[in-house]
Design a protein around this motif. Structure first.
Motif, mmCIF file in Angstrom:
data_model
loop_
_atom_site.group_PDB
_atom_site.id
_atom_site.type_symbol
_atom_site.label_atom_id
_atom_site.label_comp_id
_atom_site.label_asym_id
_atom_site.label_seq_id
_atom_site.Cartn_x
_atom_site.Cartn_y
_atom_site.Cartn_z
ATOM 1 N N ASP A 105 -25.360 -13.134 -52.348
ATOM 2 C CA ASP A 105 -25.477 -14.454 -52.835
ATOM 3 C C ASP A 105 -25.866 -14.494 -54.331
ATOM 4 N N LYS A 129 -28.479 -6.655 -62.970
ATOM 5 C CA LYS A 129 -26.956 -6.210 -63.466
ATOM 6 C C LYS A 129 -26.202 -5.511 -62.606
ATOM 7 N N GLY A 186 -34.409 -6.243 -63.850
ATOM 8 C CA GLY A 186 -34.481 -6.939 -62.750
ATOM 9 C C GLY A 186 -33.566 -8.257 -62.780
HETATM 10 P P1 ADP Z 1 -31.361 -4.743 -62.991
HETATM 11 O O1 ADP Z 1 -30.056 -3.669 -62.805
HETATM 12 O O2 ADP Z 1 -30.611 -5.869 -64.125
HETATM 13 O O3 ADP Z 1 -32.467 -4.182 -63.249
HETATM 14 P P2 ADP Z 1 -31.003 -4.989 -60.134
HETATM 15 O O4 ADP Z 1 -29.438 -5.184 -59.909
HETATM 16 O O5 ADP Z 1 -31.527 -3.609 -59.889
HETATM 17 O O6 ADP Z 1 -31.309 -5.446 -61.682
HETATM 18 O O7 ADP Z 1 -31.640 -6.277 -59.323
HETATM 19 C C1 ADP Z 1 -33.110 -6.225 -59.232
HETATM 20 C C2 ADP Z 1 -33.410 -6.424 -57.764
HETATM 21 O O8 ADP Z 1 -33.302 -7.714 -57.357
HETATM 22 C C3 ADP Z 1 -32.661 -5.490 -56.842
HETATM 23 O O9 ADP Z 1 -33.555 -5.100 -55.767
HETATM 24 C C4 ADP Z 1 -31.442 -6.148 -56.113
HETATM 25 O O10 ADP Z 1 -31.092 -5.963 -55.018
HETATM 26 C C5 ADP Z 1 -32.288 -7.657 -56.380
HETATM 27 N N1 ADP Z 1 -31.114 -8.645 -56.375
HETATM 28 C C6 ADP Z 1 -30.513 -8.929 -57.637
HETATM 29 N N2 ADP Z 1 -29.568 -9.962 -57.575
HETATM 30 C C7 ADP Z 1 -29.697 -10.319 -56.158
HETATM 31 C C8 ADP Z 1 -28.806 -11.338 -55.454
HETATM 32 N N3 ADP Z 1 -28.106 -11.907 -55.997
HETATM 33 N N4 ADP Z 1 -29.139 -11.242 -54.275
HETATM 34 C C9 ADP Z 1 -29.829 -10.274 -53.501
HETATM 35 N N5 ADP Z 1 -30.746 -9.432 -54.202
HETATM 36 C C10 ADP Z 1 -30.645 -9.476 -55.472
#
Ligand code: ADP
Ligand code: ZN
Length: 723
Positions: free
Chosen positions: A190, A223, A220
């Motif tokens: 979601d 991305k 976080g």
């Molecule tokens: P970034 O790459 O920007 O640092 P991440 O994609 O690693 O961020 O996301 C950070 C954390 O938040 C991860 O554990 C990810 O699974 C969780 N997360 C991010 N967006 C969502 C979402 N829409 N639903 C559930 N979990 C999410």
């Protein structure tokens, strides 16, 4: 009548394609992978072009193409890419081609996989081990022999015994797939409103032609989740995606993350693959059986059947630059490959490289912003500890303010991270009696004290010696002083400060295997440690829910090393490390121990004002004509004899073509003037942004005296390292 001739590129250090005759029995077209005689041996090579007008005088001397190999031909797109990369980096085309042909064609036939299944009556003699095998196979399912032995916890001999008795039958299994097809709808997250908006734009781009998009979001912000949507769409349209990672250490956890979204692991590509796995993966990528590859920079040179998307994760990371052999920057070359293949490229970062930031500001790349952390967590607040005013106790490196903050954090049940980007115990050892300093015999570098290994080690060549008992200069005993901190020394201090805490040191030289590292990272994530002391290894990509406090022990480290990118790199690294804090719950805090709190890097980190930093840094680069506002090439001349090396470097410099726009600086001693017994002199070429630096360098090389014997010339276009 003269026979047909083709030009064939051989994967060795040659730039030219060589002419070979085509036997009448062979059907050949450009891109075909062939075997040709090369000197006394056979080489695997690629037909690069028809040669419609071979030199008739050479006709009798040309050799025949030996055979055409049963491999998919290299597509025009990849051949153009090879030509482009070679031309740009001043590498020979053969060496670039070599990066495309790492499929290990000399492995021979693959061993058959044998499966076993329960068919016959129970054996005459029953043992506990045999019983375990029978209960495992009672489901009548087919398992590979290895699998059956492993799952039943018995040796292969037990299985063989049961086969001999007719209890089990054997069948030949088809080869294991390199990767199962990922399911784009396996577990759709979601997405938040911001994430959905970015994902929608990326999906619109994903189907299209060449474009470059910066996915710009704080650490976080999700991305990865967002670009996974573009990958999902690419899977749906049955095209291949490549996700580039800066380091293998990051890929292991990424595979699980990918599996959570798509149901299966993607194909991996990096230097730690076994030769057979490498061969199988190469083939599966070329055949189009693999739809997503996750890999280190070399994955850019795979022969994709139908590449539809390239994602460069952590695009600002310096590890994307290959520093030996063909010196290329994988992020830049990913953009080139995207351009040649007419496909979209996505660059992802919380702290984009200045090059990318400028390309966005000029409108050449588009930007998609994820402004907030997922879950509404705030970014950590950051403050400086001015080491000029608040000194740690003598021989210590942690100021009282930081120690107090860590104490409070662990009392609350939170985790704290001490970051120090220095392996070992101390970067310098000296004799208190005479001042003698331990340095490497073959490098211009101090030996680093590694107490855990009980050695003094050179970080440039790997030279190591046991800890000395007396000074080699004045023979004083027990006179040694460790100068400065490394993570191992910091550990002593942390243990003394927090005797009750559970403490883990993470440093690349202390981790035995990737698997072990993964377990340790899992332990940290699960909260089995209170304090982590880490080098660069902990800076990237990890998600530690309980970590709320980050202390940067020496924020100035790396700022004053004469590298034009020093400020940018320090900003990116510290931003990333501080960004480990407060990702899940609670309030994240970062402390920077620094002697220069007024430095623009520190000010930007404290004020959380990234734009101010980029503005200032861009202005500084522009006025100095540094990249991306000017172009650089670095030429390093090295040799075992200092005098000979100097003479050649001067001769070489004098042969530089005169050009109003180009400045050639040096030769001068490189900052690292001696490595592995070779003396190093450096020339730096500066040119305007639009200047064809590669053509200039080629002209120069053509006119210059040739490096002979043990003297070597290394050319680095767009250098990242200035050592
Ligand atoms: P970034 O790459 O920007 O640092 P991440 O994609 O690693 O961020 O996301 C950070 C954390 O938040 C991860 O554990 C990810 O699974 C969780 N997360 C991010 N967006 C969502 C979402 N829409 N639903 C559930 N979990 C999410
Ligand atoms: Zn050395």
């Amino acid at each position: 009548m003269s026979r047909r001739v083709v030009d064939v590129l051989v994967p060795v250090a040659l730039d030219r394609a060589y002419s070979y005759r085509v036997p009448k029995t062979l059907q050949l077209a450009p891109g075909d992978i062939v075997s040709v005689p090369l000197g006394a041996r056979e080489a695997t090579a690629v037909v690069w072009a028809e040669n419609p007008k071979p030199n008739p005088r050479l006709d009798n001397r040309l050799k025949d193409v030996e055979e055409k190999l049963e491999l998919p031909p290299l597509r025009p797109e990849l051949r153009n890419f090879v030509d482009w990369v070679a031309n740009y980096t001043i590498a020979s085309r053969g060496m670039v081609l070599r990066m495309c042909l790492r499929m290990g064609e000399h492995l021979g036939e693959e061993r058959e996989r044998v499966g076993v299944r329960l068919v016959g009556p129970a054996p005459q003699r029953m043992t506990a081990a045999r019983q375990r095998v029978l209960s495992l196979l009672a489901d009548k399912m087919l398992r590979s022999k290895g699998e059956a032995a492993r799952e039943a916890g018995v040796s292969a001999g037990v299985i063989d015994g049961l086969i001999d008795e007719g209890t089990l039958e054997t069948l030949v299994l088809p080869p294991e797939a390199v990767a199962e097809p990922p399911d784009p709808d396996f577990a759709q997250p979601d997405l938040t409103a911001d994430q959905s908006a970015a994902a929608a734009e990326l999906k619109a781009i994903a189907g299209g032609s060449y474009s470059v998009t910066l996915l710009d979001g704080v650490t976080g912000s999700g991305k990865t989740e967002v670009y996974f949507e573009a990958v999902a769409d690419t899977i749906r349209s049955r095209r291949q995606s490549l996700i580039l990672m800066p380091e293998i250490a990051l890929t292991a956890r990424f595979l699980d993350r990918f599996a959570a979204r798509f149901g299966v692991h993607p194909a991996e590509w990096h230097s730690e693959l076994s030769p057979r796995r490498r061969a199988r993966t190469w083939r599966a990528v070329a055949d189009g059986e693999v739809s997503v590859v996750v890999g280190a920079r070399s994955a850019l040179f795979l022969p994709y059947a139908d590449l539809g998307l390239i994602v460069v994760d952590e695009e600002h990371d310096a590890a994307y630059k290959q520093e030996d052999g063909v010196r290329y920057h994988a992020r830049d070359m990913a953009v080139v490959r995207g351009h040649i293949a007419h496909i979209p490229v996505v660059l992802s970062s919380a702290t984009p490289s200045l090059e990318t930031e400028v390309n966005v500001r000029r409108g050449r790349y588009r930007r998609l912003v994820l402004p907030e952390r997922f879950g509404g967590q705030r970014m950590p607040s950051v403050e400086a500890i001015d080491l000029r005013r608040e000194r740690p106790p003598p021989g210590r490196f942690i100021a009282p303010t930081l120690a107090g903050a860590v104490q409070t954090a662990i009392e609350r049940g939170e985790q704290a991270l001490f970051f120090l980007n220095r392996r070992g115990y101390a970067p310098l050892t000296l004799c208190r009696a005479c001042g003698f300093r331990f340095s490497c015999p073959s490098c211009d570098a101090w030996l680093v004290d590694h107490r855990f290994r009980r050695q003094l080690v050179c970080h440039h060549c790997g030279f190591a010696m046991p800890h000395p008992v007396e000074c080699p200069n004045c023979q004083a005993a027990n006179s040694f002083a460790a100068i400065g901190p490394g993570v191992e020394r910091l550990e002593e201090e942390v243990r003394a400060l927090f005797p009750q805490a559970r403490i883990l040191v993470l440093s690349s030289d202390l981790v035995a295997t990737m698997e072990r590292l993964r377990e340790e990272l899992d332990d940290v994530a699960a909260g089995r440690f209170d304090i982590v002391i880490g080098t660069q290894l902990v800076a990237k990509g990890h998600h530690f829910p309980k970590l709320n406090l980050v202390g940067i022990v020496d924020a100035d480290l790396g700022l004053n090393n004469g590298d034009p990118r020093a400020a940018e790199r320090t900003f990116q690294l510290l931003h990333q490390v501080v960004g480990r804090a407060g990702r899940d719950a609670g309030i994240g805090r970062g402390y920077l121990q620094t002697h220069q709190p007024e430095h623009p890097v520190m000010r930007a980190l404290i004020a959380q004002d990234r734009e101010a930093f980029y503005d200032a840094e861009i202005a500084a680069r522009e006025s100095a004509h540094y990249p991306p506002f000017g172009r650089l090439a670095s030429l390093v001349v090295s040799g075992p004899d200092k005098h000979d090396t100097q003479i050649f470097a001067r001769l070489f410099a004098r042969s530089a073509p005169q050009h109003d726009d180009v400045r050639v600086l040096g030769p001068a001693d490189a900052p690292l003037s001696l490595v592995r017994g070779r003396h190093r002199l450096r020339l730096l070429v500066k040119a305007p942004r639009a200047f064809d630096l590669s053509a200039y360098l080629r002209d120069w090389l053509a006119a210059a005296p040739k490096a002979k014997g043990s003297i070597k010339l290394d050319i680095d276009v767009d250098p990242q390292s200035f050592l």
